[in-house]
Design a protein around this motif. Structure first.
Motif, mmCIF file in Angstrom:
data_model
loop_
_atom_site.group_PDB
_atom_site.id
_atom_site.type_symbol
_atom_site.label_atom_id
_atom_site.label_comp_id
_atom_site.label_asym_id
_atom_site.label_seq_id
_atom_site.Cartn_x
_atom_site.Cartn_y
_atom_site.Cartn_z
ATOM 1 N N ALA A 141 0.817 -1.210 0.000
ATOM 2 C CA ALA A 141 0.000 0.000 0.000
ATOM 3 C C ALA A 141 0.854 1.264 0.000
ATOM 4 N N SER A 142 0.309 2.307 -0.601
ATOM 5 C CA SER A 142 1.051 3.553 -0.747
ATOM 6 C C SER A 142 0.096 4.741 -0.726
ATOM 7 N N ARG A 143 0.648 5.892 -0.445
ATOM 8 C CA ARG A 143 -0.093 7.135 -0.623
ATOM 9 C C ARG A 143 -0.012 7.520 -2.091
ATOM 10 N N PRO A 144 -1.008 8.219 -2.632
ATOM 11 C CA PRO A 144 -0.960 8.637 -4.038
ATOM 12 C C PRO A 144 0.217 9.569 -4.305
ATOM 13 N N GLY A 145 0.728 9.525 -5.508
ATOM 14 C CA GLY A 145 1.818 10.402 -5.903
ATOM 15 C C GLY A 145 2.290 10.078 -7.301
ATOM 16 N N ASP A 146 3.000 11.010 -7.923
ATOM 17 C CA ASP A 146 3.499 10.809 -9.288
ATOM 18 C C ASP A 146 4.906 10.235 -9.330
ATOM 19 N N GLN A 160 -1.655 -5.845 -11.736
ATOM 20 C CA GLN A 160 -1.169 -4.516 -11.382
ATOM 21 C C GLN A 160 -1.331 -3.529 -12.533
ATOM 22 N N ALA A 161 -1.696 -2.304 -12.178
ATOM 23 C CA ALA A 161 -1.796 -1.239 -13.171
ATOM 24 C C ALA A 161 -0.400 -0.875 -13.666
ATOM 25 N N GLY A 162 -0.294 -0.522 -14.945
ATOM 26 C CA GLY A 162 0.997 -0.230 -15.543
ATOM 27 C C GLY A 162 1.720 0.947 -14.925
ATOM 28 N N GLU A 163 0.970 1.933 -14.403
ATOM 29 C CA GLU A 163 1.626 3.129 -13.871
ATOM 30 C C GLU A 163 2.461 2.845 -12.625
ATOM 31 N N LEU A 164 2.213 1.702 -11.973
ATOM 32 C CA LEU A 164 2.987 1.379 -10.774
ATOM 33 C C LEU A 164 4.469 1.186 -11.083
ATOM 34 N N LEU A 165 4.772 0.728 -12.286
ATOM 35 C CA LEU A 165 6.169 0.478 -12.648
ATOM 36 C C LEU A 165 6.972 1.754 -12.812
ATOM 37 N N VAL A 166 6.290 2.888 -12.985
ATOM 38 C CA VAL A 166 6.992 4.171 -13.106
ATOM 39 C C VAL A 166 6.780 5.024 -11.859
ATOM 40 N N LYS A 168 3.981 5.772 -10.239
ATOM 41 C CA LYS A 168 2.779 6.594 -10.157
ATOM 42 C C LYS A 168 1.669 5.814 -9.467
ATOM 43 N N VAL A 169 1.076 6.428 -8.452
ATOM 44 C CA VAL A 169 -0.031 5.828 -7.718
ATOM 45 C C VAL A 169 -1.161 6.849 -7.685
ATOM 46 N N GLY A 170 -2.306 6.489 -8.233
ATOM 47 C CA GLY A 170 -3.405 7.442 -8.322
ATOM 48 C C GLY A 170 -4.719 6.898 -7.815
ATOM 49 N N GLY A 171 -5.740 7.721 -7.934
ATOM 50 C CA GLY A 171 -7.055 7.377 -7.429
ATOM 51 C C GLY A 171 -7.702 6.219 -8.154
ATOM 52 N N GLN A 271 -22.173 -2.769 0.204
ATOM 53 C CA GLN A 271 -22.190 -1.561 -0.601
ATOM 54 C C GLN A 271 -20.846 -0.872 -0.460
ATOM 55 N N GLY A 272 -20.378 -0.289 -1.509
ATOM 56 C CA GLY A 272 -19.097 0.414 -1.457
ATOM 57 C C GLY A 272 -19.210 1.669 -0.631
ATOM 58 N N ALA A 273 -18.077 2.223 -0.252
ATOM 59 C CA ALA A 273 -18.063 3.498 0.440
ATOM 60 C C ALA A 273 -18.594 4.558 -0.496
ATOM 61 N N SER A 274 -18.957 5.687 0.042
ATOM 62 C CA SER A 274 -19.553 6.746 -0.767
ATOM 63 C C SER A 274 -18.698 7.092 -1.950
ATOM 64 N N GLY A 275 -19.306 6.988 -3.153
ATOM 65 C CA GLY A 275 -18.553 7.249 -4.368
ATOM 66 C C GLY A 275 -18.052 8.679 -4.436
ATOM 67 N N ALA A 276 -18.792 9.605 -3.808
ATOM 68 C CA ALA A 276 -18.415 11.015 -3.893
ATOM 69 C C ALA A 276 -17.085 11.273 -3.224
ATOM 70 N N GLY A 277 -16.715 10.390 -2.266
ATOM 71 C CA GLY A 277 -15.471 10.643 -1.550
ATOM 72 C C GLY A 277 -14.281 9.898 -2.114
ATOM 73 N N THR A 278 -14.481 9.174 -3.188
ATOM 74 C CA THR A 278 -13.374 8.418 -3.763
ATOM 75 C C THR A 278 -12.311 9.352 -4.308
ATOM 76 N N ALA A 279 -11.060 8.991 -4.082
ATOM 77 C CA ALA A 279 -9.963 9.854 -4.526
ATOM 78 C C ALA A 279 -10.029 10.050 -6.034
ATOM 79 N N PRO A 280 -9.829 11.265 -6.516
ATOM 80 C CA PRO A 280 -9.861 11.523 -7.942
ATOM 81 C C PRO A 280 -8.606 10.964 -8.618
ATOM 82 N N ASN A 281 -8.639 10.889 -9.949
ATOM 83 C CA ASN A 281 -7.449 10.456 -10.683
ATOM 84 C C ASN A 281 -6.282 11.363 -10.352
ATOM 85 N N ALA A 282 -5.120 10.742 -10.088
ATOM 86 C CA ALA A 282 -3.930 11.547 -9.802
ATOM 87 C C ALA A 282 -3.177 11.791 -11.100
#
Length: 282
Positions: A141-146, A160-166, A168-171, A271-282
């Motif tokens: 686990a990680s905090r979001p960041g570029d 795994q998402a491809g951005e992890l290899l560079v 980048k961790v996003g919403g 039910q998932g957590a509130s969608g409105a509070g989901t982290a936006p794309n980083a």
């Protein structure tokens, strides 16, 4: 690093709704010397060890598919809650999902080891007995960041998402893992070899699901297309264009409601957590 990440992540989640409902473990303590972590117990087995996938197969009744979707929604509930708290799991995959059931009594442990249970362990009561699934292994686990340092991925895995290899961790990083896990749960395969179906769109992937289900399947085409929509959106290689977890969750919940309408299953479940509070794309 992995031990510290696991402890810090579980500590951050221990007072969350996800921990109180059981879709993530609750941390009770840790000892750095022996690298032991004490957490709440979840009576289950890892997803690949159980005979759940492919969940769309023709011999699986409607309640079985509904239970499988409910389990996936539990995973999404865990991820959404973590994302709201600024934490990205980074390694959502079937091997990190515990499913309720499939556990035998201690006096038959030896028999179980020799012949593991493959009966359906899913709770099909609409979630009234607690969560069906628990998302574990928060060591990546990680905090979001570029430009995140210390990520443990040297090469890309199937989930795994491809951005992890560079770094980048996003919403929407966990959305990829959730979509890949859904694909595996439905069809018991990874995205490899499905590039044409995934790039063409939901109708092509729904047609593939129909082939997996077989001619005798009672799963409605509109259900398969909703599930394909969630998979295609979440498996988009472009992080900025990837479907968010709330969009994927909505498609699966609609599919679950449709499946429930065909059998004696209530479409409640996690039910998932509130969608409105989901982290936006980083």
């Amino acid at each position: 690093h992995a031990f510290r990440a696991e402890v810090d992540s579980l500590a951050a989640l221990s007072n969350s709704r996800a921990a109180s409902t059981g879709v993530v473990p609750r941390l009770f303590g840790a000892t750095s010397k022996s690298r032991q972590v004490m957490m709440s117990f979840f009576a289950g087995a890892i997803l690949p060890d159980l005979d759940l996938a492919p969940a769309v197969r023709a011999d699986a009744p409607a309640p079985f598919l509904a239970g499988a979707l409910r389990a996936w929604l539990d995973v999404v509930a865990a991820v959404e809650e973590a994302n709201e708290l600024g934490l990205v799991h980074c390694d959502v995959n079937p091997w990190n999902v515990l499913i309720k059931g499939g556990v035998v009594a201690e006096d038959s442990a030896e028999e179980s080891a020799a012949s593991p249970s493959t009966s359906s362990p899913l709770s099909l009561d609409g979630g009234e007995s607690g969560p069906t699934a628990c998302l574990v292994d928060w060591a990546c686990a990680s905090r979001p960041g570029d430009n995140v340092r210390g990520l443990p991925f040297k090469k890309r895995g199937d989930f795994q998402a491809g951005e992890l290899l560079v770094g980048k961790v996003g919403g929407c990083t966990d959305a990829f893992g959730c979509a890949a896990t859904l694909l595996w749960l439905l069809a018991k395969r990874t995205r490899k070899g499905l590039s044409e179906e995934l790039s063409t769109g939901p109708k092509a992937l729904a047609a593939y699901f129909a082939d997996v289900a077989g001619a005798r399947s009672a799963v409605a085409p509109e259900v398969l297309e909703l599930l394909a929509t969630a998979c295609c959106g979440g498996l988009n290689e472009d992080h900025a264009a990837r479907a968010s977890l709330p969009l994927m969750r909505d498609a699966v919940q609609r599919a679950l409601a449709a499946v429930a309408a065909t059998g004696d299953v209530r479409p409640t479940g996690a039910q998932g957590a509130s969608g409105a509070g989901t982290a936006p794309n980083a």
